[in-house]
Each structure stands twice: as structure tokens, then as C-alpha cells.
Design an enzyme around this catalytic site. Structure first.
Site, short mmCIF file in Angstrom:
data_model
loop_
_atom_site.label_atom_id
_atom_site.label_comp_id
_atom_site.label_asym_id
_atom_site.label_seq_id
_atom_site.Cartn_x
_atom_site.Cartn_y
_atom_site.Cartn_z
CB CYS A 35 -6.93 -36.10 15.97
SG CYS A 35 -5.70 -35.01 16.69
CB CYS A 106 -3.93 -28.93 13.61
SG CYS A 106 -5.19 -29.94 12.83
FE1 FES Z 1 -4.88 -33.95 15.03
FE2 FES Z 1 -4.44 -32.16 13.20
S1 FES Z 1 -5.87 -33.75 13.12
S2 FES Z 1 -3.67 -32.19 15.19
#
Ligand code: FES
Length: 148
Positions: A35, A106
Site C-alpha cells: 500500500c 495496517c
Molecule cells: Fe496501508 Fe493501511 S492501507 S497501512
């Protein structure tokens, strides 16, 4: 039911311990390659008692990453380092009254950031540590130096 708990929303909207710590004893930075989020954790440690007297963070990431960093700092402040090292992402999630399944990853950043900051503290202060906790040190830690 709302996607996010009230606690998650509260820590996202009003993060605790947000910001850079100028005189940190240990700094840990971790990221999630998928991400692209990055979390940096700062620790102040009482050398005599090996207790975390202060913690703060900066997170470039999603709301859940911010909320979990915020909660993680709250959970480790005033605690012995050993307890901070034992902090699991699941404990952070539970303290936030849960996260949606697709956001649990996360919270892993928060767990890893605390561990990275402790490792940095150990390295900077030449304190030997158990390699099984942090994995490979690259020969840079105090215990490896002792074998030199
Ligand atoms: Fe990357 Fe939450 S989407 S840490």
C-alpha cells in the site's frame, strides 16, 4: 453496524502522541510495500528502569494506520521495554474495539514500528538483545560486536 469503531474514528481524528520527537532514544521506521504506507515510531527510554517514558509517531498512511499508531503509543507509554516488545497487532486492534478484516494488516505496521524502534534503541546504546526477537541484525548489534 459502522465499518469503524468509535475508538478507531477517535484516534484517527484526534491522534495521540503525533509528531516527531527531537531527542528520541530509539526510532523505528517500517513500511508496507503493497500500500506504500510508512510509519515512524519514536521512543524515549529511562535507561535505569528500561521503561518507555514517552512515545510518538508520524504515519504517512491510511486512517487505520494512523489510529493503530496512535493506540500503540498509548499502550506502550510508561511500560517496560519487555512489554512493548510483546505488544501484538491483535492487542492494538482489540484496544481499538476492532478493525475491518481488510484493514488488520495496517495494525501489523504498528507492531513492527514499536519493535524497530526498540531495536534502534538497543543498537544505539550498545545493548545486547535476543536475536530471535528481531531476526537478522546484519552484524551490527552489540552482541555481534562482543564476538569481534
Ligand atoms: Fe496501508 Fe493501511 S492501507 S497501512
Amino acid at each position: 453496524m459502522a465499518l469503524y469503531s468509535e475508538k478507531v474514528m477517535d484516534h484517527f481524528m484526534h491522534p495521540r502522541n503525533l509528531g516527531k520527537m527531537e531527542d528520541a532514544d530509539g526510532i523505528g521506521e517500517v513500511g508496507n510495500a503493497k500500500c506504500g504506507d510508512i510509519m515512524r515510531m519514536y521512543l524515549k527510554v529511562d535507561q535505569d528502569t528500561q521503561t518507555i517514558t514517552d512515545a510518538s509517531f508520524i504515519t504517512f498512511g491510511c486512517g487505520s494506520a494512523i489510529a493503530t499508531s496512535s493506540m500503540a503509543t498509548e499502550l506502550i507509554k510508561g511500560k517496560p521495554i519487555s512489554e512493548a516488545l510483546a505488544l501484538s497487532n491483535q492487542a492494538v486492534v482489540e484496544a481499538l474495539d476492532g478493525l475491518p478484516v481488510q484493514k488488520v494488516h495496517c495494525s501489523v505496521l504498528a507492531e513492527e514500528a514499536v519493535q524497530a524502534a526498540v531495536k534502534d534503541y538497543y543498537d544505539k546504546h550498545d545493548i545486547a538483545y535476543d536475536h530471535t526477537i528481531f531476526g537478522e541484525c546484519g552484524g551490527n548489534c552489540a552482541c555481534c560486536h562482543q564476538h569481534d
